[in-house]
Enzyme design. Structure first.
Site, short mmCIF file in Angstrom:
data_model
loop_
_atom_site.label_atom_id
_atom_site.label_comp_id
_atom_site.label_asym_id
_atom_site.label_seq_id
_atom_site.Cartn_x
_atom_site.Cartn_y
_atom_site.Cartn_z
N HIS A 116 0.83 -1.20 0.00
CA HIS A 116 0.00 0.00 0.00
C HIS A 116 0.87 1.25 0.00
O HIS A 116 2.06 1.21 0.33
CB HIS A 116 -0.91 0.02 1.23
CG HIS A 116 -0.16 0.19 2.53
ND1 HIS A 116 0.59 -0.81 3.09
CD2 HIS A 116 -0.04 1.27 3.35
CE1 HIS A 116 1.15 -0.39 4.20
NE2 HIS A 116 0.79 0.87 4.39
N ASP A 118 0.53 5.10 1.92
CA ASP A 118 -0.18 5.58 3.11
C ASP A 118 -1.41 6.38 2.70
O ASP A 118 -1.33 7.30 1.88
CB ASP A 118 0.76 6.43 3.97
CG ASP A 118 1.82 5.60 4.66
OD1 ASP A 118 1.56 4.40 4.92
OD2 ASP A 118 2.92 6.12 4.93
N HIS A 267 4.60 0.19 -0.18
CA HIS A 267 5.48 -0.53 0.73
C HIS A 267 4.72 -1.66 1.41
O HIS A 267 3.48 -1.68 1.45
CB HIS A 267 6.12 0.40 1.76
CG HIS A 267 5.15 1.14 2.63
ND1 HIS A 267 4.48 2.28 2.21
CD2 HIS A 267 4.71 0.90 3.90
CE1 HIS A 267 3.70 2.71 3.19
NE2 HIS A 267 3.81 1.90 4.22
N ARG A 284 5.97 7.82 13.13
CA ARG A 284 5.73 8.25 11.76
C ARG A 284 5.22 9.68 11.71
O ARG A 284 4.35 10.07 12.49
CB ARG A 284 4.69 7.32 11.10
CG ARG A 284 4.28 7.73 9.70
CD ARG A 284 3.32 6.72 9.09
NE ARG A 284 1.96 6.83 9.59
CZ ARG A 284 0.92 6.19 9.06
NH1 ARG A 284 1.10 5.37 8.03
NH2 ARG A 284 -0.28 6.33 9.57
#
Length: 311
Positions: A116, A118, A267, A284
């Site tokens: 996917h 983000d 990723h 993150r």
């Protein structure tokens, strides 16, 4: 800029960067050197970078506007709303009456499901993500990225031309297998529906590259095709995007930082650590992105969900 060294990590994607102290303010020429390397290699890796939350946010601001996610778990730092802690993910299944393993199993219906970008179902997916490792297992836990520009370029010319004309619906919760009876996660999905029709090939706003905008997590159906036609083509394109030669795999250590272009990559998070009984704590920060444009110059079309820049 003489301090920055770029060492490619794989043939098509990924580079290790040395000579930069990300915990300190970066000079303008350092920022530009890192930005140029990001455009070229799509994901950058930094070792032995011991940032706190404030330095992480400050670093992100040198490259764009950090987003403030609307929903975070209890592990994320309350004083830094831009920072998400990946340990929050372990709470999600419990919120919906499932352990983490069952929650993942019900969401991941194919082997490619984990790949996917983000927040790809949004009308404005983040432009980039900066992820730093605090605590990682002694082995396992690697992350893998794929280069969507190389994947597009590697298609045959007729298939590239066909893909240029298509659009696909990306939707949060695609493929989720509901529990029998009442399902709290289904109620959550209905209350937070997010879906967008994105171009199957988007144009990178800074490099001008054409990107094969596919993933295994959000992608629902190619709009111009029937379901029976759409399914095999999406499977072919996702197989193309994740071919080993277009990927790079990164071994995390405490203090490692990965900085990736969320427009040009997808990723795969690791799935080999649940049995290790060792914490994996990552932090993150994402940078605000723009509405994607197709080869024809037309933007993505919202179906449902938040407006651009609204988190």
């Amino acid at each position: 800029m003489a301090h920055i060294e770029v060492k490619p990590a794989a043939g098509h994607i990924g580079a290790e960067i040395s000579g930069a102290d990300l915990a300190a303010p970066l000079a303008d020429d350092e920022v530009e050197a890192i930005r140029a390397a990001l455009h070229r290699w799509k994901v950058l890796f930094f070792r032995e970078q011991y940032l706190d939350h404030a330095a992480h946010v400050a670093l992100a601001r040198r490259f764009g506007e950090p987003v403030t996610p609307g929903s975070r778990g209890s592990a994320s730092p309350p004083d830094f709303p831009e920072v998400e802690t990946t340990a929050d993910r372990l709470e999600l299944g419990g919120r919906f009456g499932m352990d983490h393993t069952e929650w993942l199993d019900r969401r991941r219906h194919t082997l490619r499901r984990g790949w996917h970008c983000d927040h790809g179902a949004r009308i404005d997916p983040p432009a980039a993500t900066i992820l730093r490792a605090e605590t990682v297992p002694p082995y396992g836990g690697d992350t893998t990225w794929a280069n969507l520009a190389a994947a597009y370029a590697g298609l045959s010319a007729p298939l590239r031309a066909f893909a240029d004309t298509l659009r696909a619906e990306h939707r949060l919760g695609v493929g989720y297998q509901p529990r029998a009876g009442e399902d709290a996660y289904v109620r959550h999905l209905l209350a937070h529906q997010t879906a967008t029709v994105h171009p199957l090939v988007r144009v990178h706003p800074e490099t001008g590259e054409r990107l094969l905008f596919v993933n295994g997590y959000y992608l629902e159906q190619i709009r111009e095709l029937s379901r029976t036609e759409s399914g095999p083509l999406l499977e072919l394109l996702l197989d193309q995007a994740t071919r080993p030669e277009y990927t790079v795999r990164f071994r995390w250590e405490p203090g490692s930082v990965a900085f990736w272009d969320n427009r040009a990559t997808i990723h795969l998070a690791p799935g080999d650590t649940a049995h290790l009984d060792h914490p994996r704590i990552m932090h993150r920060v994402m940078l605000a992105g723009e509405v994607p444009l197709g080869v024809d110059g037309k933007p993505s079309e919202p179906v449902t969900g938040p407006e651009p820049r609204h988190w």
